[in-house]
Structure formats: structure tokens, C-alpha cells
Motif scaffolding. Structure first.
Motif, PDB file in Angstrom:
ATOM      1  N   LEU A  18      -9.185 -33.054   8.348  1.00 50.74           N
ATOM      2  CA  LEU A  18     -10.556 -32.591   8.191  1.00 50.74           C
ATOM      3  C   LEU A  18     -11.354 -33.670   7.464  1.00 50.74           C
ATOM      4  O   LEU A  18     -10.891 -34.221   6.466  1.00 50.74           O
ATOM      5  CB  LEU A  18     -10.601 -31.318   7.344  1.00 50.74           C
ATOM      6  CG  LEU A  18     -10.042 -30.050   7.953  1.00 50.74           C
ATOM      7  CD1 LEU A  18     -10.070 -28.927   6.928  1.00 50.74           C
ATOM      8  CD2 LEU A  18     -10.815 -29.656   9.182  1.00 50.74           C
ATOM      9  N   HIS A  20     -14.593 -34.844   5.142  1.00 47.79           N
ATOM     10  CA  HIS A  20     -15.107 -34.268   3.911  1.00 47.79           C
ATOM     11  C   HIS A  20     -15.996 -33.046   4.199  1.00 47.79           C
ATOM     12  O   HIS A  20     -16.945 -33.126   4.964  1.00 47.79           O
ATOM     13  CB  HIS A  20     -15.882 -35.319   3.123  1.00 47.79           C
ATOM     14  CG  HIS A  20     -16.333 -34.840   1.787  1.00 47.79           C
ATOM     15  ND1 HIS A  20     -15.450 -34.558   0.776  1.00 47.79           N
ATOM     16  CD2 HIS A  20     -17.555 -34.543   1.314  1.00 47.79           C
ATOM     17  CE1 HIS A  20     -16.119 -34.127  -0.276  1.00 47.79           C
ATOM     18  NE2 HIS A  20     -17.398 -34.109   0.024  1.00 47.79           N
ATOM     19  N   LYS A  21     -15.624 -31.931   3.600  1.00 51.07           N
ATOM     20  CA  LYS A  21     -16.347 -30.653   3.670  1.00 51.07           C
ATOM     21  C   LYS A  21     -16.331 -29.997   5.051  1.00 51.07           C
ATOM     22  O   LYS A  21     -17.030 -29.009   5.268  1.00 51.07           O
ATOM     23  CB  LYS A  21     -17.777 -30.790   3.157  1.00 51.07           C
ATOM     24  CG  LYS A  21     -17.844 -31.103   1.671  1.00 51.07           C
ATOM     25  CD  LYS A  21     -17.255 -29.993   0.838  1.00 51.07           C
ATOM     26  CE  LYS A  21     -17.273 -30.296  -0.639  1.00 51.07           C
ATOM     27  NZ  LYS A  21     -16.597 -29.315  -1.440  1.00 51.07           N
ATOM     28  N   GLU A  22     -15.550 -30.518   6.002  1.00 54.57           N
ATOM     29  CA  GLU A  22     -15.387 -29.818   7.270  1.00 54.57           C
ATOM     30  C   GLU A  22     -14.582 -28.545   7.018  1.00 54.57           C
ATOM     31  O   GLU A  22     -13.722 -28.520   6.148  1.00 54.57           O
ATOM     32  CB  GLU A  22     -14.627 -30.673   8.292  1.00 54.57           C
ATOM     33  CG  GLU A  22     -15.489 -31.602   9.074  1.00 54.57           C
ATOM     34  CD  GLU A  22     -14.711 -32.310  10.168  1.00 54.57           C
ATOM     35  OE1 GLU A  22     -15.317 -32.578  11.208  1.00 54.57           O
ATOM     36  OE2 GLU A  22     -13.522 -32.601   9.985  1.00 54.57           O
ATOM     37  N   THR A  23     -14.845 -27.535   7.812  1.00 55.32           N
ATOM     38  CA  THR A  23     -14.137 -26.271   7.640  1.00 55.32           C
ATOM     39  C   THR A  23     -13.121 -26.004   8.733  1.00 55.32           C
ATOM     40  O   THR A  23     -12.342 -25.075   8.624  1.00 55.32           O
ATOM     41  CB  THR A  23     -15.127 -25.094   7.589  1.00 55.32           C
ATOM     42  OG1 THR A  23     -15.904 -25.096   8.791  1.00 55.32           O
ATOM     43  CG2 THR A  23     -16.028 -25.190   6.374  1.00 55.32           C
ATOM     44  N   TYR A  24     -13.130 -26.813   9.814  1.00 53.95           N
ATOM     45  CA  TYR A  24     -12.181 -26.570  10.885  1.00 53.95           C
ATOM     46  C   TYR A  24     -11.872 -27.846  11.661  1.00 53.95           C
ATOM     47  O   TYR A  24     -12.652 -28.796  11.644  1.00 53.95           O
ATOM     48  CB  TYR A  24     -12.683 -25.493  11.856  1.00 53.95           C
ATOM     49  CG  TYR A  24     -13.968 -25.831  12.588  1.00 53.95           C
ATOM     50  CD1 TYR A  24     -13.938 -26.524  13.797  1.00 53.95           C
ATOM     51  CD2 TYR A  24     -15.201 -25.425  12.090  1.00 53.95           C
ATOM     52  CE1 TYR A  24     -15.103 -26.824  14.477  1.00 53.95           C
ATOM     53  CE2 TYR A  24     -16.362 -25.710  12.767  1.00 53.95           C
ATOM     54  CZ  TYR A  24     -16.316 -26.412  13.964  1.00 53.95           C
ATOM     55  OH  TYR A  24     -17.474 -26.698  14.632  1.00 53.95           O
ATOM     56  N   ASN A 107     -12.083 -20.048   3.708  1.00 54.11           N
ATOM     57  CA  ASN A 107     -11.837 -21.308   4.395  1.00 54.11           C
ATOM     58  C   ASN A 107     -11.550 -22.411   3.385  1.00 54.11           C
ATOM     59  O   ASN A 107     -12.252 -22.542   2.382  1.00 54.11           O
ATOM     60  CB  ASN A 107     -13.046 -21.720   5.234  1.00 54.11           C
ATOM     61  CG  ASN A 107     -13.194 -20.888   6.474  1.00 54.11           C
ATOM     62  OD1 ASN A 107     -12.249 -20.244   6.925  1.00 54.11           O
ATOM     63  ND2 ASN A 107     -14.385 -20.885   7.038  1.00 54.11           N
ATOM     64  N   LYS A 109     -11.475 -26.330   2.524  1.00 54.42           N
ATOM     65  CA  LYS A 109     -12.106 -27.584   2.912  1.00 54.42           C
ATOM     66  C   LYS A 109     -11.547 -28.709   2.047  1.00 54.42           C
ATOM     67  O   LYS A 109     -11.111 -28.477   0.915  1.00 54.42           O
ATOM     68  CB  LYS A 109     -13.624 -27.512   2.709  1.00 54.42           C
ATOM     69  CG  LYS A 109     -14.301 -26.439   3.521  1.00 54.42           C
ATOM     70  CD  LYS A 109     -15.783 -26.402   3.248  1.00 54.42           C
ATOM     71  CE  LYS A 109     -16.051 -25.848   1.892  1.00 54.42           C
ATOM     72  NZ  LYS A 109     -16.999 -24.838   1.707  1.00 54.42           N
ATOM     73  N   THR A 110     -11.595 -29.925   2.599  1.00 58.29           N
ATOM     74  CA  THR A 110     -11.170 -31.068   1.799  1.00 58.29           C
ATOM     75  C   THR A 110     -12.039 -31.171   0.558  1.00 58.29           C
ATOM     76  O   THR A 110     -13.226 -30.843   0.571  1.00 58.29           O
ATOM     77  CB  THR A 110     -11.260 -32.385   2.599  1.00 58.29           C
ATOM     78  OG1 THR A 110     -12.608 -32.566   3.021  1.00 58.29           O
ATOM     79  CG2 THR A 110     -10.341 -32.384   3.787  1.00 58.29           C
ATOM     80  N   ASP A 112     -11.972 -29.323  -1.995  1.00 65.77           N
ATOM     81  CA  ASP A 112     -12.074 -28.055  -2.719  1.00 65.77           C
ATOM     82  C   ASP A 112     -10.977 -27.942  -3.776  1.00 65.77           C
ATOM     83  O   ASP A 112      -9.929 -28.576  -3.684  1.00 65.77           O
ATOM     84  CB  ASP A 112     -11.925 -26.856  -1.774  1.00 65.77           C
ATOM     85  CG  ASP A 112     -13.205 -26.508  -1.048  1.00 65.77           C
ATOM     86  OD1 ASP A 112     -14.241 -27.152  -1.299  1.00 65.77           O
ATOM     87  OD2 ASP A 112     -13.157 -25.588  -0.208  1.00 65.77           O
TER      88      ASP A 112
END
Length: 149
Positions: A18, A20-24, A107, A109-110, A112
Motif C-alpha cells: 500500500l 502512503h495512506k492508501e486503504t486498499y 481499515n 493504512k500504512t 497508522d
């Protein structure tokens, strides 16, 4: 799959990273009727996804995410339950979907931090996502497909 994600016929972990900040993780579902035309359009507009010099083939990783929908990850001696879900995301094409990784219905995310009650502390989500990538690679099967058939 992007040619950089395959080395000596093996899928690399970078295929399931993923940003940065992608959820899927973006995927296409072969069971959807528009899959062939969706993939053809995508590969033709993203040349690094061609699998041959003649631009007639593409590669894909077949996943059966259902095999690992729920799994446990041991972190600092604590078992964490993680879910992997595929959900339609037809904002681009009808066959487009996302593989979401969730902990306690949230979810991941990277970047987090996840609070783990039994630890009384938070942990990096990146460590959980690394394990998810490993599991996806374990169940993936690389195929080379004709773009024009």
C-alpha cells in the motif's frame, strides 16, 4: 502486473504494498463480465504492465482472498485478529475492486498506529501489513495472459 513486480517468474512483495495512506490494494475481478475489456484498456494505457516485447501479453496474480479472510498475527506474544475483504470499487472500471485489511472493523493504512488494548500500547500498522503481503504472496499464482484473444 507491473513488470517490476516479477523477478525470475516470482511475484515480489512490492506487488502488494500500500502506498502512503492508501486503504486498499487495487485488483480486478475476472468474474465480472467487463474484466477482459477493463484489463485491456488498463494495460494499453500503462505500458509497464505489458509482459512481452510485442505488447500482446500481460501477467496477473490470481488470488483467492477467501482462503485467508480471517487470520491471526502474533505480535509481542499477543494474537491479533485481522480480516482481509474484497469490495467492489468501480470508480475506474466495473471489474475494479479493493483488498482491504482490517483490524477490529477499521481499515489499516500504512503509517497508522493501532492501539492494542491487551498490550496497553499502540503498534505500527506497517508490521501487520507486511504479514498480509506475505500471506497474499503465499496464495498468489502468476499467470501470463494474451491481451488480444
Amino acid at each position: 502486473m507491473r513488470s517490476a513486480w516479477i523477478v525470475d517468474g516470482e511475484i515480489q512483495h512490492t506487488a502488494f504494498v500500500l502506498r502512503h495512506k492508501e486503504t486498499y490494494i487495487s485488483v480486478n475481478r475476472p468474474s465480472v463480465p467487463t474484466y477482459g475489456s477493463d484489463v485491456k484498456y488498463f494495460v494499453e494505457t500503462h505500458p509497464d504492465f505489458f509482459a512481452d516485447e510485442n505488447k500482446a501479453k500481460y501477467s496477473r496474480a490470481l488470488l483467492n482472498v477467501g482462503e485467508i479472510r480471517k487470520f491471526k498475527i502474533v505480535f509481542s506474544g499477543i494474537e491479533l485478529n485481522v480480516n482481509v475483504e474484497v469490495e467492489p470499487r468501480d470508480v475506474f472500471t466495473k471489474s475494479h475492486a479493493g483488498i482491504f485489511t482490517r483490524h477490529k472493523d477499521t481499515n489499516i493504512k500504512t503509517g497508522d498506529r493501532l492501539y492494542i488494548e491487551s498490550l496497553g500500547d499502540d503498534i505500527s500498522a506497517d508490521e501487520l501489513l507486511l504479514e498480509v503481503r506475505s500471506r497474499l504472496i503465499d496464495i498468489s499464482k502468476l499467470e501470463y495472459c494474451e491481451l488480444y484473444s
